[in-house]
Enzyme design. Structure first.
Site, PDB file in Angstrom:
ATOM      1  N   ASP A   1      58.102 -22.857 106.816  1.00 24.96           N
ATOM      2  CA  ASP A   1      57.622 -21.428 107.257  1.00 24.96           C
ATOM      3  C   ASP A   1      58.866 -20.590 107.191  1.00 24.96           C
ATOM      4  O   ASP A   1      59.990 -20.932 107.670  1.00 24.96           O
ATOM      5  CB  ASP A   1      56.776 -21.404 108.357  1.00 24.96           C
ATOM      6  N   GLY A   2      58.622 -19.401 106.990  1.00 29.81           N
ATOM      7  CA  GLY A   2      59.784 -18.228 107.171  1.00 29.81           C
ATOM      8  C   GLY A   2      60.188 -17.686 105.990  1.00 29.81           C
ATOM      9  O   GLY A   2      61.500 -16.921 106.175  1.00 29.81           O
ATOM     10  N   ASN A   3      59.951 -17.929 104.917  1.00 30.03           N
ATOM     11  CA  ASN A   3      60.581 -17.380 103.579  1.00 30.03           C
ATOM     12  C   ASN A   3      60.581 -15.879 103.583  1.00 30.03           C
ATOM     13  O   ASN A   3      61.583 -15.258 103.078  1.00 30.03           O
ATOM     14  CB  ASN A   3      59.710 -18.207 102.355  1.00 30.03           C
ATOM     15  N   GLY A   4      59.540 -15.327 104.002  1.00 31.64           N
ATOM     16  CA  GLY A   4      59.141 -14.004 103.941  1.00 31.64           C
ATOM     17  C   GLY A   4      60.006 -13.330 104.872  1.00 31.64           C
ATOM     18  O   GLY A   4      60.647 -12.241 104.675  1.00 31.64           O
ATOM     19  N   ARG A   5      59.948 -13.871 106.262  1.00 29.56           N
ATOM     20  CA  ARG A   5      60.864 -13.064 107.169  1.00 29.56           C
ATOM     21  C   ARG A   5      62.402 -13.070 106.738  1.00 29.56           C
ATOM     22  O   ARG A   5      63.292 -12.297 107.092  1.00 29.56           O
ATOM     23  CB  ARG A   5      60.804 -13.582 108.621  1.00 29.56           C
TER      24      ARG A   5
ATOM     25  N   HIS B   1      61.069 -17.008  98.602  1.00 31.35           N
ATOM     26  CA  HIS B   1      60.379 -18.154  98.330  1.00 31.35           C
ATOM     27  C   HIS B   1      61.367 -18.831  97.328  1.00 31.35           C
ATOM     28  O   HIS B   1      61.354 -20.094  97.230  1.00 31.35           O
ATOM     29  CB  HIS B   1      59.089 -17.929  97.494  1.00 31.35           C
TER      30      HIS B   1
ATOM     31  N   ASN C   1      46.617 -19.388 101.788  1.00 27.61           N
ATOM     32  CA  ASN C   1      47.573 -18.369 101.216  1.00 27.61           C
ATOM     33  C   ASN C   1      47.010 -17.757 100.002  1.00 27.61           C
ATOM     34  O   ASN C   1      47.985 -16.597  99.478  1.00 27.61           O
ATOM     35  CB  ASN C   1      48.911 -19.313 100.683  1.00 27.61           C
TER      36      ASN C   1
ATOM     37  N   ARG D   1      47.149 -13.808 100.278  1.00 28.24           N
ATOM     38  CA  ARG D   1      48.312 -12.661  99.852  1.00 28.24           C
ATOM     39  C   ARG D   1      48.359 -11.929  98.653  1.00 28.24           C
ATOM     40  O   ARG D   1      47.450 -12.179  97.758  1.00 28.24           O
ATOM     41  CB  ARG D   1      49.597 -13.656  99.793  1.00 28.24           C
TER      42      ARG D   1
ATOM     43  N   ARG E   1      58.013 -28.185 111.714  1.00 27.29           N
ATOM     44  CA  ARG E   1      57.709 -26.742 111.309  1.00 27.29           C
ATOM     45  C   ARG E   1      58.827 -25.910 111.562  1.00 27.29           C
ATOM     46  O   ARG E   1      59.394 -25.609 112.914  1.00 27.29           O
ATOM     47  CB  ARG E   1      56.436 -26.094 112.102  1.00 27.29           C
TER      48      ARG E   1
END
Ligand code: IPE
Ligand code: IPE
Ligand code: MG
Length: 242
Positions: free
Chosen positions: A24-28, A41, A72, A75, A188
């Site tokens: 998790d955290g690709n977008g941020r 991504h 998902n 999105r 995570r």
């Protein structure tokens, strides 16, 4: 089987045989840099390649990663399209490289909703995986939801054994993860403290490890830290210490 369960690390302590990761955290990561989410991504896909190679070289038997959940699809079309494009690219590469790299790739999840191109590639990687028994296995969860997996498993059991009561063992045999030991450690990244519908059945006794590191920044050193923490845990499985 490589038998990582018996394999010892430099400190003479056990390695987890199976690590699972909520990437998790690709977008941020992208937002922080003023980039579109899909750029996160793309870097995240590279991180996965690196971490899978590292886990294999450490002597683990299984790595399972959460790449795209059943939720998902909420999105934007653009983001979903970008993620599916990256997964298709990874599957293409895997068809070329799995045998040479000795990595058994397995896709977990409901593949019926995926594009014909992706489903065709999964058929190919499944056929190659069948020729690589005992190799390090990378499971990529794609259109995967823990609840969806359980519902599909129960329906499969009911269709194959009408009128019979299900057991824990029969349930495990009907899951996407049939034959795969439960994850010893679930990591995570990205700073959230939740499971988000990942491995609901299989995580019953997994050790949980949360880190603020965003997935594109996750490194080999972060695996070492998670494994070191895992080694400090006392796994009792409901029993008492000897
Ligand atoms: C994880 O990164 C990848 C997927 C869920 C597909 P996110 O895209 O969720 O990144 P954040 O959480 O928004 O930063
Ligand atoms: C979980 O991350 C799914 C994947 C990493 C593929 P999400 O970003 O979708 O989870 P939430 O929405 O923060 O719970
Ligand atoms: Mg997220």
């Amino acid at each position: 089987m490589a038998g990582a369960a018996e394999k010892n690390g430099a400190a003479g302590e056990k390695l987890p045989r199976h690590i699972a990761i909520i990437m998790d955290g690709n977008g941020r990561w992208a937002k922080k840099r003023g980039l579109p989410r899909k750029a996160g991504h793309a870097v995240g896909a590279e991180t996965f390649r690196r971490i899978a190679t590292y886990c294999k070289n450490l002597g683990m038997d299984y790595l399972t990663v959460y790449a795209f959940s059943t939720e998902n699809w909420k999105r934007s079309d653009e983001e979903v399209g970008a993620i599916m494009g990256l997964l298709e690219k990874y599957l293409h590469e895997s068809v070329e490289k799995m045998e040479k790299d000795r990595i058994r790739l397995k896709i977990l999840g409901d593949t019926t909703a995926l594009s014909p191109a992706i489903r065709g590639l999964i058929e190919k990687t499944d056929a190659i995986a069948a020729r690589l028994p005992g190799c390090f296995q990378a499971n990529v969860c794609l259109n995967y939801g823990g609840r969806d997996e359980i519902v599909r498993a129960v329906n499969r059991f009911a269709a194959e054994h009408p009128g019979e009561a299900i057991t824990e063992a029969a349930m495990a045999d009907c899951l996407d993860t049939a034959g795969i030991p439960d994850p010893d450690l679930i990591i995570r990244t990205g700073g959230e403290y939740r499971i988000s519908n990942f491995l609901m059945w299989e995580s019953a006794y997994s050790e949980l490890y949360f880190t603020d590191v965003l997935w594109p920044d996750f490194s080999e050193k972060d695996i070492d830290e998670a494994v070191a923490e895992y080694r400090r845990r006392d796994r009792r499985f409901g029993g008492v210490k000897a």
